[in-house]
Design an enzyme around this catalytic site. Structure first.
Site, PDB file in Angstrom:
ATOM      1  N   ASP A 515      10.182 -36.189 -29.652  1.00  7.04           N
ATOM      2  CA  ASP A 515       9.184 -35.550 -29.956  1.00  7.04           C
ATOM      3  C   ASP A 515       7.945 -36.064 -29.085  1.00  7.04           C
ATOM      4  O   ASP A 515       8.200 -37.075 -28.360  1.00  7.04           O
ATOM      5  CB  ASP A 515       8.637 -35.700 -31.131  1.00  7.04           C
ATOM      6  CG  ASP A 515       7.206 -34.795 -31.696  1.00  7.04           C
ATOM      7  OD1 ASP A 515       7.085 -33.775 -31.104  1.00  7.04           O
ATOM      8  OD2 ASP A 515       6.428 -35.683 -32.248  1.00  7.04           O
ATOM      9  N   THR A 517       4.208 -35.146 -29.376  1.00  6.40           N
ATOM     10  CA  THR A 517       2.721 -35.497 -29.975  1.00  6.40           C
ATOM     11  C   THR A 517       3.066 -36.688 -30.863  1.00  6.40           C
ATOM     12  O   THR A 517       3.762 -36.641 -31.971  1.00  6.40           O
ATOM     13  CB  THR A 517       2.082 -34.352 -30.672  1.00  6.40           C
ATOM     14  OG1 THR A 517       1.981 -33.066 -29.637  1.00  6.40           O
ATOM     15  CG2 THR A 517       0.980 -34.720 -31.122  1.00  6.40           C
ATOM     16  N   GLU A 640      -9.795 -28.006 -24.397  1.00  2.00           N
ATOM     17  CA  GLU A 640     -11.513 -27.521 -24.309  1.00  2.00           C
ATOM     18  C   GLU A 640     -12.419 -28.466 -24.980  1.00  2.00           C
ATOM     19  O   GLU A 640     -13.563 -28.775 -24.745  1.00  2.00           O
ATOM     20  CB  GLU A 640     -11.392 -26.483 -25.138  1.00  2.00           C
ATOM     21  CG  GLU A 640     -10.893 -25.065 -24.663  1.00  2.00           C
ATOM     22  CD  GLU A 640     -11.225 -23.757 -25.141  1.00  2.00           C
ATOM     23  OE1 GLU A 640     -11.232 -23.887 -26.486  1.00  2.00           O
ATOM     24  OE2 GLU A 640     -11.161 -22.796 -24.458  1.00  2.00           O
ATOM     25  N   SER A 687      -0.526 -17.323 -20.548  1.00  2.00           N
ATOM     26  CA  SER A 687       0.244 -18.213 -19.760  1.00  2.00           C
ATOM     27  C   SER A 687       0.447 -17.649 -18.410  1.00  2.00           C
ATOM     28  O   SER A 687       0.885 -18.167 -17.381  1.00  2.00           O
ATOM     29  CB  SER A 687       1.656 -18.466 -20.321  1.00  2.00           C
ATOM     30  OG  SER A 687       1.454 -19.304 -21.442  1.00  2.00           O
ATOM     31  N   LYS A 713     -12.521 -21.274 -15.032  1.00  2.00           N
ATOM     32  CA  LYS A 713     -11.884 -22.426 -14.951  1.00  2.00           C
ATOM     33  C   LYS A 713     -10.374 -22.303 -14.989  1.00  2.00           C
ATOM     34  O   LYS A 713     -10.079 -21.273 -15.782  1.00  2.00           O
ATOM     35  CB  LYS A 713     -12.136 -23.416 -16.074  1.00  2.00           C
ATOM     36  CG  LYS A 713     -11.787 -22.986 -17.359  1.00  2.00           C
ATOM     37  CD  LYS A 713     -12.429 -23.981 -18.498  1.00  2.00           C
ATOM     38  CE  LYS A 713     -11.985 -23.390 -20.064  1.00  2.00           C
ATOM     39  NZ  LYS A 713     -12.299 -24.252 -21.048  1.00  2.00           N
ATOM     40  N   THR A 749      -5.180 -31.515 -14.270  1.00  2.51           N
ATOM     41  CA  THR A 749      -6.505 -31.067 -13.611  1.00  2.51           C
ATOM     42  C   THR A 749      -6.756 -29.807 -13.970  1.00  2.51           C
ATOM     43  O   THR A 749      -5.866 -29.090 -14.529  1.00  2.51           O
ATOM     44  CB  THR A 749      -6.102 -31.193 -11.948  1.00  2.51           C
ATOM     45  OG1 THR A 749      -4.974 -30.358 -11.980  1.00  2.51           O
ATOM     46  CG2 THR A 749      -5.681 -32.542 -11.696  1.00  2.51           C
ATOM     47  N   GLY A 829       6.423 -28.612 -29.519  1.00  2.00           N
ATOM     48  CA  GLY A 829       5.696 -27.350 -29.939  1.00  2.00           C
ATOM     49  C   GLY A 829       4.632 -26.901 -29.056  1.00  2.00           C
ATOM     50  O   GLY A 829       4.085 -25.730 -29.160  1.00  2.00           O
ATOM     51  N   ASP A1001       9.847 -33.363 -37.170  1.00  9.05           N
ATOM     52  CA  ASP A1001      10.872 -33.974 -36.516  1.00  9.05           C
ATOM     53  C   ASP A1001      11.839 -34.403 -37.454  1.00  9.05           C
ATOM     54  O   ASP A1001      13.026 -34.955 -36.850  1.00  9.05           O
ATOM     55  CB  ASP A1001      10.584 -35.181 -35.787  1.00  9.05           C
ATOM     56  CG  ASP A1001       9.207 -34.933 -34.749  1.00  9.05           C
ATOM     57  OD1 ASP A1001       9.297 -34.037 -33.942  1.00  9.05           O
ATOM     58  OD2 ASP A1001       8.347 -35.700 -34.775  1.00  9.05           O
TER      59      ASP A1001
END
Length: 1420
Positions: A515, A517, A640, A687, A713, A749, A829, A1001
């Site tokens: 996984d 995160t 953000e 995307s 941005k 970036t 995810g 998981d």
């Protein structure tokens, strides 16, 4: 055997091998049909059968969750069935049963079956101990408290199944369970199959509040949370209030149709439809990292028709009753369709996944949520994505089953041989009057001898082996527990082995599925650097107070905090403040100086615009902390949040939004004054666009217009393509250099730009944009096209660099695991861009790697199968792809493409790589695919789902994945994680390990051969369901490379030596049958045979399993390449088994025949002149067997310690002492046949000469083979073991070795070390080079390249790009952006109607498309 019989045997064996115990005791519940949930209503007549009971299809799963494997009732049969999957246990049971017949009895039947009972009991105790932990975890979850509506007129008559009794779960067949809830839900007794609201558990001794009611009853906050005194007198029934209130109950009592109230920072007990929230716009923020691995908060909105249900009183009113129509339970985490409304009203309001709160998520930054329960228990999405607790068996145990089968076949052959020859001899000699056959029945003599032979030679499958394995594995689990190197001092957590049977599997891992995160990352985004106007500003560690870091006046204070991952402490800062002294100095000059030079003024303008982009171009919401009064940010994207937070840190504080008006406090207006901006348009991030823009109007005094700006941005290449031509050339070059440096540091970036718009230009564009937004056909394409018109001619501001903080040691760990030859797959995810960025920062994607992207689910992209075939043909033309996959598709041979310049490609090719606008522009040359770093496959969840559904496409995907160094699966559900793992595990037959830290998981962890859970920030769900629990990802390296490798080598050698030593003694008994008429009689006194595995030869093999080390741990850590010995299965297998068995038979033959022919044909050596007694020379055989096997075991030991010396010498010495004592007992004292044997043996020259000779000859082959291998053909481990021996203080082994195809080479050590390697080893060194971290697939003639040369190719549309680490994670068409767009559209519609802008505009606003859009906006 005929072919038909062999086929039957094959079918029988296949069925037996496929026997799954889990399916017998843990039947998976079938997914139910579509449902309608009735809230505060009676059920329709058609919901009941003729007997007034709720029909089966309308009875829903209980909210009780059971992940444990056993119950008290099912424990014994299930555990015995699991244990008797071992073939040897059947054999031991058969031998024990034979001992109950007097004709076959050698010892007491109780003694004969005792070892088997000990093995079964020890294993059962271990399995039961492991399952107790699962029971405790289940109870902790099921007994979590929540609030449900109770009292007043509220009723809930939806049918529910009864809760399971943990002591009888799965025992009572369904046919014995009644299914009767009485129609109308009157006060009938609780039924056995359906649970009603009255059957909920009640507190036995509830604590009373000031009003006299238990604390389990609560009112809404607007009523003070306390019942009025009047309710205490005459307004209560059975000790509970009658007015509507919230009742605290446990999770397992929550029912479908309940209205629940969840408070901030509380998890959701079920899948819930939102009715109302504490926020003004009825928005709730949830943390979904347990489901999809994403750390950013998601926004969920209430159903518009239910927002009035804010209090218990409103919810309990019968006139507010409603129903919800739903799809059947589905494991798709991102989809749900529902409608709600009152039965009396035909109008229904739609709801989707944006209105649902899923079990496993947590409410964050929202005071409370009121909702209705839709799915409970096994019907919730998180549980539909999980599986039952599996029964895992190690690979060594599965291989050992085959070896046991071979030994049993050998035993059967020996027994049949004895039986047949015995029958022939009896049939021949009985008519002759043979005295030894007096009273015997020749026809049964063979059968009796057969069973006698089974008992005589039973040691060929030693039962003590299984006891020893359990003891050794338990000790290995303790070694892991007490290892200080994998103990986390910060949390105080050691590494735990929840399963004690899989330690050797850790040493054979070929694939790791991880996984992202919480496993690889720390869930923290940190703003590290930025390039503004070609000047780089870097954050430095905090040295001053936060107040002085903002570039403000000395009296300024830190204005903002943010919702860090631990949202339970909202006012505490969890990430470092962005502080650049140089930037602070520049901002102070700007804010304090009234007049600036032209250059300074230009720099000031760029600085201001840069941070205004960060402060305005986002979807972040603000709130004020009720306790501290500080400003908090609620962001759906961690990127953000980090950007807005960084702007606030330097003084550009986003103060919030009031519908379309945004407030920003700047350094020059920090004393309570803010600049206001009117939000005109939001060109959202997708995307495909890879950028986000906002159009704002700056408002001056009295809200007068002060200019219109476009702030953008996005990805560097997307922004650079849209810059004003001929302007900012030097700035662009410098920014590109800065981006390369940021990316090479593993930072993510983002490039910023802006544009000043005239009023006329904006109004003309806005009309075209509005027409595109209300278009019925091709709306998205028209919006993108019009948006792109405005996003041209931009002025560059700079770039940002954000660090997605990794767990300690993650890049180094992944690099070392790759050096060990382990392939690593990441399943997350997160968005595709985020997954690629993490791949770069974790070393999963090298700087010179090529990325192959497979997408799915888009109408404009090619089918998934076509993308996979194109990728294989393009980059791996020599892989041998079948013609059946390529017959209808033109070749994409990489060599042919790369040989032609990119500009000269045939644009009319039948399979042209189209350059569509996806943000992945074709900015690299035609040498894409020839980069030196190999390939990494990145595949999206939609494409993965399509591939897994088709067997042919799945095979192609697996083929492509095997050709790549690593694989990253993004936007995948928990179930897809498990399916991907099973695809590799079953498709390739490899050893897999899964590691994760969240509930999402668990299914992947359970599907893997070895599951590792991280007891981290996402709770203990993964750790509790895993085989091993660690505190940090970096501990995985030592767990696998050291403990896993040691355990596999130890257990493999121990098992092989167990088989070997037993073959020695059995072979000795077997050779004796040649000279004893094949009667199956023991040649050696039985007490010696009985103690063979218990005393004489037990300790050496156990010492191998406990204390042996193939090489020291620091060598295994320094040289991960040595792990290939375990990964390739070199320590245990059929080949080594046959070698050890052959050696055992050789030693038995040497021992028997030399001793036998020393005594048999020669004159007696006894002083009394009598002939030799049988036990006289067979005891010598036993001595020789014990000493030779113990010494041979010692030759297999690589690390000699005090314990090993003791173990090797223990049995060899003890047998002398035992013989001296045992042979001294007379027959009158003890029933024995060897009285005085010691007197004859120890005084005989034959004894000493035979013992010395046969021991030397017996162990000579093993000694010579090991000596030759070490001297003339040393392996990698032999070399490093010698290096440790001659220079134990040198720890830098990696600098003296490097990896080639033939293995690890070693050079002669420098004279400064004081030692030189033997010529036998050093002559193999072909060259001298320090070890580096090799990239798999790198060619020797290819040189390293810049990080910017790492390329990626999107197979969905054929575009190529260079990856610079860009990643901007947000929801495509997320709920936050939808709310903003709705507000802007409603304002425009109202403005259009007021201004009366002509008939054409009125018709447009009143068109079907606009009306439909307005309806959607109002519902939002």
């Amino acid at each position: 055997m005929t072919s038909k019989e062999s086929n039957r045997f094959a079918v029988w064996h296949k069925r037996l091998a496929a026997l799954n115990v889990d399916t017998l005791f843990g039947k998976k519940q079938a997914v139910g049909p579509r449902r309608t949930v009735f809230v505060n209503q009676d059920l329709p007549e058609n919901y009941f059968d003729s007997k007034g009971r709720v029909k089966k299809e309308h009875v829903y799963s209980t909210n009780q969750v059971v992940t444990s494997k056993y119950t008290i009732i099912t424990f014994l049969p299930r555990n015995l069935l699991e244990q008797f999957r071992r073939v040897a246990n059947f054999f031991f049971l058969t031998i024990a049963v034979l001992q109950f017949f007097n004709i076959f009895s050698t010892v007491s039947p109780g003694v004969a079956i005792l070892p088997l009972l000990l093995v079964l009991a020890a294993t059962a105790f271990k399995d039961g101990s492991e399952d107790v932990k699962r029971h405790r975890s289940d109870r902790e979850v099921n007994y979590t408290m929540t609030r449900v509506l109770d009292g007043g007129d509220f009723i809930n008559l939806n049918g529910m199944k009864p809760k399971s009794k943990t002591f009888a779960r799965g025992l009572v067949p369904k046919r014995f369970k009644a299914s009767n809830v009485i129609k109308g839900g009157d006060s009938a007794a609780p039924q056995t199959d359906i649970e009603t609201a009255e059957t909920r558990s009640k507190s036995k001794s509830p604590e009373l509040s000031l009003s006299g009611f238990p604390l389990e009853f609560e009112l809404d906050d607007d009523n003070g949370g306390e019942f009025p005194p009047s309710d205490r007198h005459g307004h209560e029934s059975n000790g509970k209030p009658t007015q509507p209130h919230w009742k605290r109950i446990i999770w397992e009592d929550v029912r479908v149709g309940d209205i629940v109230k969840i408070m901030d920072n509380e998890p959701f007990p079920a899948d819930i439809l939102i009715c109302a929230t504490s926020e003004e716009d009825n928005v709730a923020f949830v943390e979904t990292k347990n489901l999809d691995g994403e750390t950013n908060l998601k926004s969920r909105t209430a159903v518009a028709a239910l927002t009035h249900l804010r209090t218990a009183g409103e919810c309990a009113k019968r006139e507010n009753a409603f129903s919800v129509d739903l799809d059947r339970p589905d494991n798709n985490m991102f989809k749900l369709n529902a409608t709600s409304g009152n039965l009396k009203n035909s109008d229904r309001v739609s709801a989707d996944i944006g209105n649902i709160l899923l079990r496993g998520t947590v409410l964050r930054n929202t005071g409370w949520v009121v909702g209705v329960v839709l799915f409970t228990g096994e019907d919730t999405k998180i549980l539909l994505n999980s599986g039952a607790t599996p029964s895992k068996r190690s690979k060594v145990e599965r291989q050992m089953n085959i070896q046991v089968m071979l030994n049993l076949l050998l035993l059967a052959g020996m027994a049949i041989t004895c039986g047949v020859i015995s029958f022939v001899n009896a049939d021949r000699d009985t008519p002759r009057g043979a005295l030894w056959l007096y009273g015997a029945n020749p026809s049964s003599e063979g059968v009796i001898t057969f069973f006698f032979a089974l008992i005589t030679f039973q040691s060929i499958v030693p039962i003590s082996l299984y006891i020893s394995i359990e003891v050794v594995r338990t000790c290995q689990a303790l070694f892991i527990y007490f290892d200080s190197e994998i103990f986390d001092e910060k949390s105080g957590r050691p590494t735990l082995a929840n399963s004690w049977t899989l330690s050797d599997d850790l040493g054979q891992i070929e694939y790791i599925f991880s996984d992202k995160t919480g496993t690889l990352t720390q869930n923290k985004m940190i703003f590290r650097q930025c390039s503004i106007g070609g000047k780089v500003f870097t954050s430095v560690p905090e040295t001053d107070s936060p107040e002085t870091q903002l570039g403000l006046d000395d009296n300024a204070t830190s204005p903002v905090t943010t919702n860090a991952d631990d949202s339970a402490l909202p006012a505490s800062r969890k990430t470092p403040i962005f502080h650049s002294p140089e930037l602070s100095s520049d901002l102070k000059v700007i804010s304090s100086s009234s007049s600036l030079s032209p250059d300074a003024a230009l720099h000031a303008q760029v600085l201001t615009k840069f941070f205004l982009v960060l402060a305005l171009c986002h979807t972040v919401l603000t709130s004020t902390n009720s306790e501290t009064g500080e400003l908090e940010y609620k962001a759906q994207s961690p990127d953000e949040e980090a950007l807005v937070r960084a702007a606030a840190d330097v003084g550009y504080v986003f103060r919030g939004r009031e519908r379309e008006f945004l407030s920003v406090e700047t350094p020059s207006r920090h004393l309570g004054k803010s600049e206001k901006y009117e939000l005109l348009n939001v060109l959202e991030f997708t995307s495909a666009r890879r950028r986000m823009s906002v159009v704002v109007r700056k408002l001056g005094r009295d809200n007068e217009e002060d200019g219109i700006f476009l702030f953008m941005k996005g990805a560097d290449n997307v922004v650079f393509e849209r810059l004003e031509k001929g302007v900012d050339g030097p700035l662009k070059e410098q920014t590109e250099k800065d981006l390369s440096e940021f990316a090479s540091s593993g930072l993510r970036t983002l490039t910023l730009a802006y544009k000043v718009l005239s009023k006329e230009e904006y109004e003309e564009w806005n009309e075209r944009y509005h027409e595109a937004t209300v278009a019925i056909e091709d709306r998205e394409e028209k919006i993108d096209r019009v948006s792109d018109e405005l996003e041209q001619g931009l002025r560059l501001l700079g770039a940002t660099a954000i660090e997605d903080s990794l767990q300690d040691g993650v890049p180094e760990t992944i690099a070392d695991l790759k050096r060990a030859g382990i392939k690593i797959w990441v399943a997350t995810g997160d968005k595709l861009e985020t997954a690629i960025a993490i791949g770069h920062s974790t070393n999963l994607i090298n700087r010179d790697s090529n990325i192959v992207i497979i997408r799915g689910g888009s109408e404009n992209s090619r089918p998934v199968q076509d993308q996979i075939v194109a990728a294989i043909q393009e980059f791996f033309p020599d892989c041998g792809l079948d013609n059946k996959h390529t017959s209808t598709r033109p070749s994409l041979h990489r060599r042919s493409v790369s040989s032609v310049p990119a500009s000269s490609h045939n644009v009319n090719s039948s399979l042209q790589l189209r350059r569509t606008e996806t943000g992945i522009a074709s900015i690299v040359g035609s040498d894409n695919g020839d980069r030196p770093g190999g390939f990494v496959l990145v595949i999206e969840g939609n494409a993965l789902g399509n591939a897994l559904n088709e067997e042919k496409t799945k095979d192609l995907l697996l083929k492509l994945a095997m050709l790549c160094e690593g694989v990253i699966c993004c936007r995948v559900s928990p179930l897809q994680k498990a399916l991907v793992l099973k695809m590799v595990k079953n498709g390739l037959g490899v050893m897999t390990l899964a590691i994760g830290d969240g509930a999402n998981d668990v299914s992947m962890i359970q599907a893997a051969d070895v599951g590792v859970g991280i007891s981290g920030e996402e709770g203990l769900q993964a750790a509790n369901s895993s085989d091993y629990a660690i505190a940090q990802f970096r501990f995985l390296k030592r767990l696998i490379l050291v403990h896993g490798h040691w355990s596999y080598a130890r257990n493999g050698n121990m098992i092989l030596n167990f088989f070997y030593k037993n073959v020695v003694i059995v072979g000795t008994l077997w050779w004796f049958q040649i000279y004893d008429g094949w009667s199956s009689v023991y040649a050696i006194d039985y007490i010696y045979i009985l103690l063979w595995n218990a005393v004489w030869t037990l300790f050496p093999v156990v010492a191998i399993g406990l204390f042996d080390r193939i090489v020291d741990d620091h060598v295994l850590m320094d040289l991960p390449e040595l792990y290939r010995y375990g990964r390739e299965g070199r320590w245990f297998g059929l080949k080594r088994f046959l070698v050890y068995m052959t050696e055992g038979m050789y030693q038995s033959a040497v021992i028997f025949f030399i001793v036998f022919y020393t005594y048999a044909p020669t004159p007696t050596s006894r002083e009394d002149g009598y002939n030799h007694y049988i036990y006289e020379f067979t005891t010598i055989m036993l001595f020789a067997c014990v000493i030779s096997t113990n010494l041979s075991n010692g030759l297999d030991v690589n690390f000699w310690s005090v314990w090993v010396f003791f173990a090797i010498l223990y049995g060899s010495i003890l047998i002398w002492i035992f013989t001296a004592i045992y042979n001294a007992f007379s027959p009158t004292t003890l029933s024995t046949r060897v009285y005085g044997n010691n007197y004859l043996l120890f005084r005989s020259a034959y004894f000493w000469l035979c013992l010395l000779l046969v021991v030397i000859l017996a162990i000579l082959p093993r000694y010579l083979s090991k000596a030759w291998k070490f001297g003339f053909a040393p392996g990698d481990i032999d070399i490093m073991r010698w290096q440790v021996k001659i220079d134990p203080h040198n720890k830098n082994y990696a600098q003296y070795a490097f990896l080639e195809n033939e293995g690890l080479q070693h050079r002669v050590q420098e004279k400064s070390s004081g030692h030189e390697l033997p010529e036998a080893i050093s002559h193999n060194a072909s060259r001298v080079a320090p070890m580096s971290e090799p990239s798999l697939g790198r060619h020797p003639n290819q040189s390293a390249v810049s990080v910017r040369s790492a390329s990626q190719m999107d197979m969905a549309n054929g575009t190529r790009s260079t990856n610079l680490g860009f990643s901007f994670s947000t929801e495509d068409s997320g709920h936050a952006i939808q709310r903003i767009q709705s507000t802007l559209s409603e304002r425009r519609l109202k403005g259009t109607q007021r201004s009366g802008l002509g008939q054409r505009k009125r018709k447009m606003s009143e068109s079907a498309g606009a009306a439909k859009l307005l309806s959607v906006f109002k519902k939002s």
